[in-house]
Design an enzyme around this catalytic site. Structure first.
Site, mmCIF file in Angstrom:
data_model
loop_
_atom_site.group_PDB
_atom_site.id
_atom_site.type_symbol
_atom_site.label_atom_id
_atom_site.label_comp_id
_atom_site.label_asym_id
_atom_site.label_seq_id
_atom_site.Cartn_x
_atom_site.Cartn_y
_atom_site.Cartn_z
ATOM 1 N N LYS A 69 0.858 -1.187 0.000
ATOM 2 C CA LYS A 69 0.000 0.000 0.000
ATOM 3 C C LYS A 69 0.894 1.236 0.000
ATOM 4 O O LYS A 69 2.007 1.228 0.516
ATOM 5 C CB LYS A 69 -0.931 0.018 1.211
ATOM 6 C CG LYS A 69 -0.239 0.273 2.536
ATOM 7 C CD LYS A 69 -1.232 0.434 3.667
ATOM 8 C CE LYS A 69 -0.504 0.682 4.995
ATOM 9 N NZ LYS A 69 -1.437 0.849 6.121
ATOM 10 N N ARG A 112 -6.918 -1.214 11.496
ATOM 11 C CA ARG A 112 -5.908 -2.137 12.029
ATOM 12 C C ARG A 112 -4.973 -1.438 13.001
ATOM 13 O O ARG A 112 -4.469 -2.049 13.943
ATOM 14 C CB ARG A 112 -5.162 -2.841 10.897
ATOM 15 C CG ARG A 112 -4.311 -1.970 9.977
ATOM 16 C CD ARG A 112 -2.905 -1.776 10.529
ATOM 17 N NE ARG A 112 -1.987 -1.302 9.517
ATOM 18 C CZ ARG A 112 -0.974 -0.484 9.767
ATOM 19 N NH1 ARG A 112 -0.777 -0.002 10.979
ATOM 20 N NH2 ARG A 112 -0.170 -0.136 8.781
ATOM 21 N N GLN A 140 -7.128 9.135 13.643
ATOM 22 C CA GLN A 140 -6.905 7.815 14.231
ATOM 23 C C GLN A 140 -7.550 7.646 15.608
ATOM 24 O O GLN A 140 -7.875 6.524 16.016
ATOM 25 C CB GLN A 140 -5.396 7.576 14.340
ATOM 26 C CG GLN A 140 -4.980 6.239 14.900
ATOM 27 C CD GLN A 140 -5.543 5.061 14.157
ATOM 28 O OE1 GLN A 140 -6.128 4.156 14.749
ATOM 29 N NE2 GLN A 140 -5.397 5.050 12.849
ATOM 30 N N ARG A 177 -19.284 9.424 22.118
ATOM 31 C CA ARG A 177 -20.298 8.401 22.402
ATOM 32 C C ARG A 177 -21.157 8.118 21.162
ATOM 33 O O ARG A 177 -21.463 6.966 20.847
ATOM 34 C CB ARG A 177 -21.166 8.850 23.577
ATOM 35 C CG ARG A 177 -22.053 7.745 24.123
ATOM 36 C CD ARG A 177 -22.674 8.121 25.458
ATOM 37 N NE ARG A 177 -21.707 7.978 26.541
ATOM 38 C CZ ARG A 177 -21.138 8.991 27.198
ATOM 39 N NH1 ARG A 177 -21.433 10.241 26.866
ATOM 40 N NH2 ARG A 177 -20.292 8.777 28.167
ATOM 41 N N GLY A 235 2.624 6.788 16.931
ATOM 42 C CA GLY A 235 2.891 7.919 16.045
ATOM 43 C C GLY A 235 4.238 7.897 15.375
ATOM 44 O O GLY A 235 4.405 8.446 14.287
ATOM 45 N N ASP A 237 6.828 6.596 13.144
ATOM 46 C CA ASP A 237 6.987 5.643 12.050
ATOM 47 C C ASP A 237 7.976 6.147 11.004
ATOM 48 O O ASP A 237 8.044 5.627 9.901
ATOM 49 C CB ASP A 237 5.636 5.336 11.401
ATOM 50 C CG ASP A 237 4.940 6.593 10.884
ATOM 51 O OD1 ASP A 237 5.518 7.694 11.018
ATOM 52 O OD2 ASP A 237 3.826 6.472 10.355
ATOM 53 N N LYS A 241 11.149 10.861 14.733
ATOM 54 C CA LYS A 241 9.878 11.131 15.411
ATOM 55 C C LYS A 241 9.981 10.647 16.862
ATOM 56 O O LYS A 241 10.622 9.635 17.151
ATOM 57 C CB LYS A 241 8.724 10.419 14.718
ATOM 58 C CG LYS A 241 8.226 11.110 13.460
ATOM 59 C CD LYS A 241 6.951 10.438 12.957
ATOM 60 C CE LYS A 241 6.355 11.168 11.767
ATOM 61 N NZ LYS A 241 5.088 10.546 11.317
#
Length: 337
Positions: A69, A112, A140, A177, A235, A237, A241
């Site tokens: 991807k 995922r 996210q 909610r 976070g 990746d 970072k």
């Protein structure tokens, strides 16, 4: 040769977070058993556009699937009326090399990733944990909260902190909610969602913390955390970072989704380079923990850290479920290639 093409809204209709959690758990175990392959991560930052892209790929032998991807994160798209998070995913049959699916990658990635963070919490947080903190109130965040509440329904309070926009945290907290009910079929009547301006205050109140920001400066200090805190760090990746202070790693029990990738681009990258920890301090991978090969939390005072850089093999498992269910209800477009 026909290939199924699925749009984002179609994927949302056919996959369920409960199912994705189990698929992710299964793939982590397959990885521990040597039945998966992670191919090298490719990433690039568009400096002038303040954007980034990455290409992830892999092979799940246990499912006979491989693919890749490309994901693009262009935050400034919001000002242009465009979605900031976009990507395409391709899935192949590993028996034949024939493509079986081409689909939007963004929704599956969010699902995922939410499952991964929650599995980290469920596997390593104290069993009596009642307070969760989300650092980052972006796209996210709802997925992290939904998956965690499915695995830990005893969570009573969720602090939502966004270092860039308190208003975004407020909006998410007030709508959470409703989002849980409409998007995930989760009733959370016993859980309170709190937007908080102060990162320090939320950290001091929390038993488990999930971080999902693109920060390059540590936002959480060791002096703020209380004994027994768990971190699921999602976070980091890309190189440099960092969301939590390197000192938090000292003496903590540390787990990776993929050890080699986490050392290179994960939350543990800088603590390793700074000498705060050594490679020998990494206990292993989350799949090893789920398979019972390594120990997890052993007392209520330990700090635990799950460093999750993101693995395409998790997307493959979720994509397989989406393709099978979409075909069953005749959703998507079959294209002859």
């Amino acid at each position: 040769m026909s290939v199924l093409i699925l749009k984002r809204e179609e994927i949302k209709k056919v996959i369920d977070m409960r199912e994705v959690i189990e698929e992710v758990r299964k793939v982590y175990k397959l990885k521990s058993q040597g039945k998966t392959v992670i191919w090298p991560l490719v990433n690039y930052e568009f400096e002038e556009e303040h954007a980034a892209m990455d290409i992830r790929s892999g092979y799940v032998k246990g499912e006979q699937l491989h693919g890749l991807k490309m994901l693009n994160n262009f935050p400034e798209n919001r000002e242009k009326g465009l979605a900031p998070f976009n990507g395409i995913m391709m899935v192949y049959d590993s028996n034949t090399g024939v493509p079986i699916g081409i689909m939007d990658a963004s929704y599956i990635t969010c699902m995922r990733t939410g499952a991964a963070g929650a599995i980290g919490v469920d596997s390593l947080a104290r069993k009596d944990a009642e307070t969760l903190m989300l650092l980052g109130a972006g796209k996210q965040a709802p997925f992290q909260i939904a998956a965690t509440l499915l695995l830990r329904p005893n969570i009573k309070e969720v602090y939502i902190v966004d270092p860039l926009s308190f208003e975004q945290a407020e909006t998410l907290a007030s709508n959470m909610r409703k989002i849980l009910q409409e998007d995930f079929d989760i009733q959370a009547d016993q859980t309170v969602f709190l937007a908080e301006r102060s990162i320090e205050k939320a950290v001091r109140c929390s038993d488990a913390i999930i971080t999902v920001t693109p920060s390059r400066n540590p936002l959480i200090k060791k002096e703020w955390i209380r004994p027994g805190t768990h971190f699921s760090c999602l976070g980091s990746d890309m190189e440099t970072k960092q969301e939590i202070e390197s000192a938090i790693f000292a003496g903590a029990k540390i787990y990776a989704d993929d050890k080699e990738q986490c050392i290179r681009v994960g939350e543990m990258e800088l603590p390793l380079l700074e000498g705060v920890i050594r490679e020998a301090d990494i206990l292993g991978e989350i799949g090893d923990l789920l398979c019972g090969k390594i120990s997890g939390r052993e007392n209520s005072d330990e700090t635990t850290i799950f460093d999750a850089t993101g693995l395409y093999i998790l997307d493959l498992a979720a994509a397989k479920a989406a393709i099978a269910k979409a075909k069953k209800v005749h959703m998507g477009i079959e294209v002859e290639m």
